[in-house]
Design a protein around this motif. Structure first.
Motif, short mmCIF file in Angstrom:
data_model
loop_
_atom_site.label_atom_id
_atom_site.label_comp_id
_atom_site.label_asym_id
_atom_site.label_seq_id
_atom_site.Cartn_x
_atom_site.Cartn_y
_atom_site.Cartn_z
N ALA A 168 0.85 -1.17 0.14
CA ALA A 168 0.03 -0.02 -0.14
C ALA A 168 0.65 1.10 0.13
CB ALA A 168 -0.94 -0.16 1.33
N ALA A 169 1.80 1.06 0.76
CA ALA A 169 2.94 2.39 0.78
C ALA A 169 3.58 2.43 -0.84
CB ALA A 169 3.95 2.23 1.63
N ASP A 170 4.02 1.58 -1.18
CA ASP A 170 4.41 1.86 -2.48
C ASP A 170 3.47 2.43 -3.45
OD1 ASP A 170 7.21 0.91 -2.74
OD2 ASP A 170 6.69 -0.92 -2.17
N PHE A 171 2.09 1.72 -3.32
CA PHE A 171 1.06 2.32 -4.58
C PHE A 171 1.05 3.69 -4.18
CE2 PHE A 171 -2.98 3.31 -5.97
CZ PHE A 171 -3.41 2.30 -7.11
N ALA A 172 0.74 4.15 -3.10
CA ALA A 172 0.45 5.59 -2.68
C ALA A 172 1.61 6.55 -2.94
CB ALA A 172 0.09 5.67 -1.22
N PHE A 173 3.12 6.09 -2.57
CA PHE A 173 4.15 6.85 -2.86
C PHE A 173 4.34 7.31 -4.57
CE2 PHE A 173 5.33 6.51 1.42
CZ PHE A 173 6.06 7.88 1.70
N LEU A 249 -11.58 9.01 6.69
CA LEU A 249 -12.45 9.78 5.93
C LEU A 249 -12.50 11.10 6.18
CD1 LEU A 249 -15.50 7.33 6.86
CD2 LEU A 249 -14.67 7.79 4.41
N ASN A 250 -11.98 11.69 7.53
CA ASN A 250 -11.72 13.21 7.45
C ASN A 250 -10.60 13.72 6.83
OD1 ASN A 250 -13.64 13.22 9.56
ND2 ASN A 250 -12.27 13.13 11.04
N ALA A 251 -9.80 12.71 6.48
CA ALA A 251 -8.33 13.14 5.74
C ALA A 251 -8.76 13.28 4.31
CB ALA A 251 -7.18 12.46 6.12
N SER A 252 -9.65 12.63 3.99
CA SER A 252 -9.84 12.19 2.41
C SER A 252 -10.70 13.27 1.81
CB SER A 252 -10.29 10.87 2.10
OG SER A 252 -11.69 10.57 2.76
N ARG A 253 -11.18 14.18 2.75
CA ARG A 253 -12.42 15.00 1.92
C ARG A 253 -11.99 15.80 0.91
NH1 ARG A 253 -14.60 16.95 8.13
NH2 ARG A 253 -16.14 14.97 8.45
N SER A 254 -10.63 16.09 0.94
CA SER A 254 -10.28 17.16 -0.16
C SER A 254 -9.07 16.16 -1.03
CB SER A 254 -9.57 18.45 0.14
OG SER A 254 -8.59 18.10 1.19
N ALA A 255 -9.17 15.05 -1.03
CA ALA A 255 -8.06 13.99 -1.52
C ALA A 255 -8.44 13.78 -3.13
CB ALA A 255 -7.87 12.90 -0.73
N GLY A 256 -7.53 13.44 -3.78
CA GLY A 256 -7.76 12.83 -4.98
C GLY A 256 -7.76 11.65 -5.21
N LEU A 257 -7.14 10.86 -4.10
CA LEU A 257 -7.31 9.19 -3.86
C LEU A 257 -6.69 8.93 -2.47
CD1 LEU A 257 -7.27 6.49 -5.67
CD2 LEU A 257 -4.83 6.75 -5.88
N LEU A 258 -7.55 8.00 -2.05
CA LEU A 258 -7.53 7.37 -0.73
C LEU A 258 -6.88 6.05 -0.91
CD1 LEU A 258 -7.51 7.22 2.33
CD2 LEU A 258 -10.16 6.75 2.09
N VAL A 259 -5.59 5.54 -0.33
CA VAL A 259 -4.81 4.29 -0.58
C VAL A 259 -5.52 3.59 0.81
CG1 VAL A 259 -3.15 3.14 -1.18
CG2 VAL A 259 -3.58 5.06 -2.16
#
Length: 295
Positions: A168-173, A249-259
Motif C-alpha cells: 500500500a505504501a509503494d502504491f501511494a508513494f 474519511l476526515n483526511a480524504s475530504r479534499s483528496a484525489g485518491l485514498l489508499v
C-alpha cells in the motif's frame, strides 16, 4: 508489454466515470487501457438462446462504442475492449490476473437508489489479485479531451507504523510521484491500555502529548524507507486520536485518491475486507484504492 489498466463497463454513468478515471491513469502510466463488459446475471437457471444472443450483441456494441469514444478522447492511449459471457464479478476477477490495476464504479446498473457500494464492486475489491480502485460517481466526470491531471488532489495513505504494509505504501508513494502531488500519511491511534486504570481518573494533557509524540516518532521511523525510495514526494504525516475509519474519511475530504490495504486470505475464497476498508468504501467521497497484501 506492461500490464494494462482494466476498467469494468456496463453502460451506467457510474461505470463511465470509473472508465474515464482508468483512462487517465493508463495514460499517466503509459500502459494500455482495457475495457471489459460482462453479461448481467438473468433470473432462472435456463436462459433462452435468443436472450443470450441479444445480450452478446448488446455487449459487443457497448464495448465497441466505448472503445471508439475513448480512442477519440485520448488519441495517444492504446484502448482495447472485450465482452465476457461470465457474471461481472467473476469476469473482472479473471481479467484482473493480467492487469496492473482494476478500476470499477462503486455501483453499476443494479442495486437501488441510496446504495453506496454494489455487490460487484465489493466482491472485486475483496478478491482481485491486483489493486482495485473504486470510483464514486460523485467524484465527477471529465470533459472530452481531458488530459492527464497533474498537481491536483493530494494522495491519502492509511498507515499503521506497527504493522506497515509495503504494498500500500509503494502504491501511494508511486501515485503521488506520478501526479506530482503531496502525500498525506494518516495514522490513527488510541490511548494506551495503561491510561485506563482505577489509579488514573483523568488523562492529563501532558500524558496525552507524550503518547502522541511517541506515535509521531514511530510513524516517522516507519516511513523512512519509502521517503528514501521516493525522495521527490512531499510527505505530510498526520497522527489522529480517532477511530481509523473516521481518521481516513476526515483526511480524504479534499483528496484525489485514498489508499488502504486489504489482507489476502488464501483460505477464504471470497477474500476479506476489514472493517476499516469496508467503512471507507461506503463513505469516502473520493476514489479509493484497495491494495492486497499478504500477512
Amino acid at each position: 508489454m506492461r500490464p494494462p489498466v482494466l476498467a469494468g463497463i456496463d453502460g451506467s454513468e457510474r461505470a463511465a466515470a470509473a472508465a474515464d478515471w482508468a483512462a487517465r491513469e493508463a495514460a499517466l502510466r503509459g500502459v494500455p487501457l482495457r475495457l471489459l463488459h460482462a453479461s448481467p446475471q438473468l433470473p432462472g437457471t435456463v436462459v433462452p438462446s435468443p436472450a443470450l444472443d441479444r445480450l452478446q450483441e448488446m455487449g459487443d456494441q457497448l464495448v465497441q462504442r466505448t472503445v471508439t469514444e475513448f480512442a477519440d478522447r485520448y488519441p495517444d492511449l492504446e484502448v482495447e475492449g472485450e465482452h465476457a459471457d461470465d457474471a461481472p464479478a467473476g469476469a473482472l476477477r479473471s481479467a484482473a490476473r493480467d492487469a496492473a490495476l482494476l478500476v470499477v464504479g462503486t455501483r453499476g446498473t443494479g442495486g437501488f437508489e441510496g446504495l453506496a457500494v454494489g455487490s460487484v464492486a465489493l466482491r472485486t475489491a475483496a478478491v482481485a489479485s491486483c489493486p482495485v480502485v473504486l470510483v464514486p460517481h460523485r467524484s465527477g466526470t471529465f470533459a472530452n479531451g481531458a488530459s492527464v491531471v497533474r498537481g491536483t488532489g493530494q494522495i491519502v495513505l492509511g498507515f499503521d507504523a506497527q504493522r506497515p504494509v509495503g504494498e500500500a505504501a509503494d502504491f501511494a508513494f508511486s501515485a503521488a510521484e506520478a501526479r506530482a502531488v503531496p502525500l498525506r500519511v494518516v495514522q490513527a491511534w488510541a490511548l494506551p491500555v495503561e491510561s485506563v486504570s482505577p489509579r488514573i481518573l483523568v488523562v492529563t494533557e501532558e500524558d496525552r502529548a507524550t503518547w502522541e509524540d511517541q506515535e509521531v516518532l514511530r510513524l516517522s521511523d516507519a516511513l523512512r524507507p519509502w521517503q528514501k525510495k521516493y525522495p521527490g514526494v512531499t510527505v505530510d504525516s498526520d497522527v489522529m486520536l480517532l477511530h481509523p475509519a473516521e481518521a481516513l474519511l476526515n483526511a480524504s475530504r479534499s483528496a484525489g485518491l485514498l489508499v488502504v490495504g486489504r489482507r489476502t486470505e488464501p483460505q477464504a475464497t471470497e477474500g476479506r475486507l476489514g472493517p476499516v476498508t469496508h467503512a471507507v468504501l461506503h463513505h469516502a467521497r473520493c476514489p479509493v484504492a484497495v491494495v492486497p497484501h499478504a500477512g
